[in-house]
Design a protein around this motif. Sequence first.
Motif, PDB file in Angstrom:
ATOM      1  N   VAL A   1      66.466  20.194 -21.357  1.00  0.00           N
ATOM      2  CA  VAL A   1      67.241  21.250 -21.073  1.00  0.00           C
ATOM      3  C   VAL A   1      68.491  21.488 -22.241  1.00  0.00           C
ATOM      4  CG1 VAL A   1      69.260  22.178 -19.391  1.00  0.00           C
ATOM      5  CG2 VAL A   1      67.005  21.402 -18.604  1.00  0.00           C
ATOM      6  N   ILE A   2      69.175  20.139 -22.585  1.00  0.00           N
ATOM      7  CA  ILE A   2      70.093  20.244 -23.634  1.00  0.00           C
ATOM      8  C   ILE A   2      69.544  20.691 -24.743  1.00  0.00           C
ATOM      9  CG2 ILE A   2      71.429  18.514 -25.002  1.00  0.00           C
ATOM     10  CD1 ILE A   2      71.561  16.779 -22.610  1.00  0.00           C
ATOM     11  N   GLY A   3      68.410  20.171 -25.148  1.00  0.00           N
ATOM     12  CA  GLY A   3      67.475  20.815 -26.442  1.00  0.00           C
ATOM     13  C   GLY A   3      67.391  22.271 -26.395  1.00  0.00           C
ATOM     14  N   PHE A   4      67.045  22.652 -25.122  1.00  0.00           N
ATOM     15  CA  PHE A   4      66.754  24.153 -25.191  1.00  0.00           C
ATOM     16  C   PHE A   4      67.978  25.008 -25.425  1.00  0.00           C
ATOM     17  CE2 PHE A   4      66.496  27.914 -22.407  1.00  0.00           C
ATOM     18  CZ  PHE A   4      65.251  28.773 -23.134  1.00  0.00           C
ATOM     19  N   VAL A   5      69.155  24.252 -24.633  1.00  0.00           N
ATOM     20  CA  VAL A   5      70.572  24.979 -24.744  1.00  0.00           C
ATOM     21  C   VAL A   5      70.913  25.062 -26.224  1.00  0.00           C
ATOM     22  CG1 VAL A   5      72.886  24.848 -24.018  1.00  0.00           C
ATOM     23  CG2 VAL A   5      71.087  24.752 -22.587  1.00  0.00           C
TER      24      VAL A   5
ATOM     25  N   LEU B   1      61.867  10.207 -15.621  1.00  0.00           N
ATOM     26  CA  LEU B   1      61.514  11.903 -15.662  1.00  0.00           C
ATOM     27  C   LEU B   1      62.749  12.721 -15.616  1.00  0.00           C
ATOM     28  CD1 LEU B   1      59.255  13.956 -15.472  1.00  0.00           C
ATOM     29  CD2 LEU B   1      59.421  13.848 -13.134  1.00  0.00           C
ATOM     30  N   ALA B   2      63.893  12.371 -14.908  1.00  0.00           N
ATOM     31  CA  ALA B   2      65.025  13.159 -14.552  1.00  0.00           C
ATOM     32  C   ALA B   2      65.596  13.053 -16.235  1.00  0.00           C
ATOM     33  CB  ALA B   2      65.833  12.498 -13.556  1.00  0.00           C
ATOM     34  N   LEU B   3      65.842  12.124 -16.881  1.00  0.00           N
ATOM     35  CA  LEU B   3      66.459  11.830 -18.107  1.00  0.00           C
ATOM     36  C   LEU B   3      65.729  12.793 -19.088  1.00  0.00           C
ATOM     37  CD1 LEU B   3      68.368  10.210 -20.075  1.00  0.00           C
ATOM     38  CD2 LEU B   3      66.322   8.741 -20.262  1.00  0.00           C
ATOM     39  N   PHE B   4      64.332  12.542 -19.242  1.00  0.00           N
ATOM     40  CA  PHE B   4      63.503  13.580 -20.265  1.00  0.00           C
ATOM     41  C   PHE B   4      63.701  14.936 -19.882  1.00  0.00           C
ATOM     42  CE2 PHE B   4      61.156   9.689 -21.292  1.00  0.00           C
ATOM     43  CZ  PHE B   4      61.449   9.722 -22.351  1.00  0.00           C
ATOM     44  N   LEU B   5      63.858  15.296 -18.438  1.00  0.00           N
ATOM     45  CA  LEU B   5      64.056  16.827 -18.273  1.00  0.00           C
ATOM     46  C   LEU B   5      65.474  17.294 -18.512  1.00  0.00           C
ATOM     47  CD1 LEU B   5      62.426  16.968 -14.801  1.00  0.00           C
ATOM     48  CD2 LEU B   5      61.308  18.144 -17.045  1.00  0.00           C
TER      49      LEU B   5
ATOM     50  N   LYS C   1      61.682  18.890 -28.363  1.00  0.00           N
ATOM     51  CA  LYS C   1      60.153  18.154 -28.477  1.00  0.00           C
ATOM     52  C   LYS C   1      60.229  16.766 -28.014  1.00  0.00           C
ATOM     53  CE  LYS C   1      59.225  20.255 -33.140  1.00  0.00           C
ATOM     54  NZ  LYS C   1      59.224  19.930 -34.295  1.00  0.00           N
ATOM     55  N   ILE C   2      61.298  16.043 -27.961  1.00  0.00           N
ATOM     56  CA  ILE C   2      61.463  14.663 -27.443  1.00  0.00           C
ATOM     57  C   ILE C   2      61.548  14.882 -25.754  1.00  0.00           C
ATOM     58  CG2 ILE C   2      62.982  12.804 -26.925  1.00  0.00           C
ATOM     59  CD1 ILE C   2      63.868  12.861 -30.023  1.00  0.00           C
ATOM     60  N   GLY C   3      62.111  15.757 -25.343  1.00  0.00           N
ATOM     61  CA  GLY C   3      62.137  16.114 -23.968  1.00  0.00           C
ATOM     62  C   GLY C   3      60.913  16.489 -23.326  1.00  0.00           C
ATOM     63  N   ALA C   4      59.992  17.334 -24.231  1.00  0.00           N
ATOM     64  CA  ALA C   4      58.941  18.043 -23.537  1.00  0.00           C
ATOM     65  C   ALA C   4      57.885  16.885 -23.619  1.00  0.00           C
ATOM     66  CB  ALA C   4      58.566  19.019 -24.413  1.00  0.00           C
TER      67      ALA C   4
ATOM     68  N   MET D   1      71.818  15.405 -33.187  1.00  0.00           N
ATOM     69  CA  MET D   1      70.400  15.767 -33.276  1.00  0.00           C
ATOM     70  C   MET D   1      70.219  17.075 -33.074  1.00  0.00           C
ATOM     71  SD  MET D   1      67.881  13.360 -31.181  1.00  0.00           S
ATOM     72  CE  MET D   1      67.205  11.947 -31.825  1.00  0.00           C
ATOM     73  N   SER D   2      69.241  17.877 -33.818  1.00  0.00           N
ATOM     74  CA  SER D   2      69.255  19.338 -33.629  1.00  0.00           C
ATOM     75  C   SER D   2      68.237  19.556 -32.274  1.00  0.00           C
ATOM     76  CB  SER D   2      68.262  19.768 -34.783  1.00  0.00           C
ATOM     77  OG  SER D   2      66.992  19.241 -34.525  1.00  0.00           O
ATOM     78  N   GLY D   3      68.681  20.875 -31.719  1.00  0.00           N
ATOM     79  CA  GLY D   3      68.050  21.252 -30.523  1.00  0.00           C
ATOM     80  C   GLY D   3      66.480  21.235 -30.747  1.00  0.00           C
ATOM     81  N   SER D   4      65.967  21.567 -31.893  1.00  0.00           N
ATOM     82  CA  SER D   4      64.279  21.443 -31.839  1.00  0.00           C
ATOM     83  C   SER D   4      63.838  20.191 -31.549  1.00  0.00           C
ATOM     84  CB  SER D   4      63.971  22.041 -33.292  1.00  0.00           C
ATOM     85  OG  SER D   4      64.381  23.394 -33.579  1.00  0.00           O
ATOM     86  N   LYS D   5      64.463  19.172 -32.102  1.00  0.00           N
ATOM     87  CA  LYS D   5      64.193  17.955 -31.947  1.00  0.00           C
ATOM     88  C   LYS D   5      64.323  17.248 -30.614  1.00  0.00           C
ATOM     89  CE  LYS D   5      64.350  13.394 -34.399  1.00  0.00           C
ATOM     90  NZ  LYS D   5      64.726  12.508 -35.746  1.00  0.00           N
TER      91      LYS D   5
END
Length: 70
Positions: A58-62, A50-54, A8-11, A1-5
Motif C-alpha cells: 500500500v505504501i508503494g502504491f501511494v 503477510l500484514a507487513l508486506f501488504l 514490487k517488494i510488497g507484491a 526507496m522509490s514507490g515502484s520498488k
Amino acid sequence: MSGSKLLKIGAVGSMITALCCFTPVLVWLFAVLGFSALVGYLDYVLWPMLALFLVILVIGFVRRRRGKST
C-alpha cells in the motif's frame, strides 16, 4: 526507496507469504527437513509477515501514485 520498488517488494512478499499461509507448502517443506515440531508456530510468523508486506504494498502504491500526479 522509490514507490515502484516498494510496490514490487510488497507484491512479491505478499504472494509468497500468502502461498505459505493458505497452502501446505511450508508444512511439507518443514516435514521434509525434519522441523515438524515448528509447524504449530507458523501462524504466529506468517500472519504478521503477510500484514507487513501488504502495508509495504500500500505504501508503494501511494508513493508511486503521488509521484505520477506531481
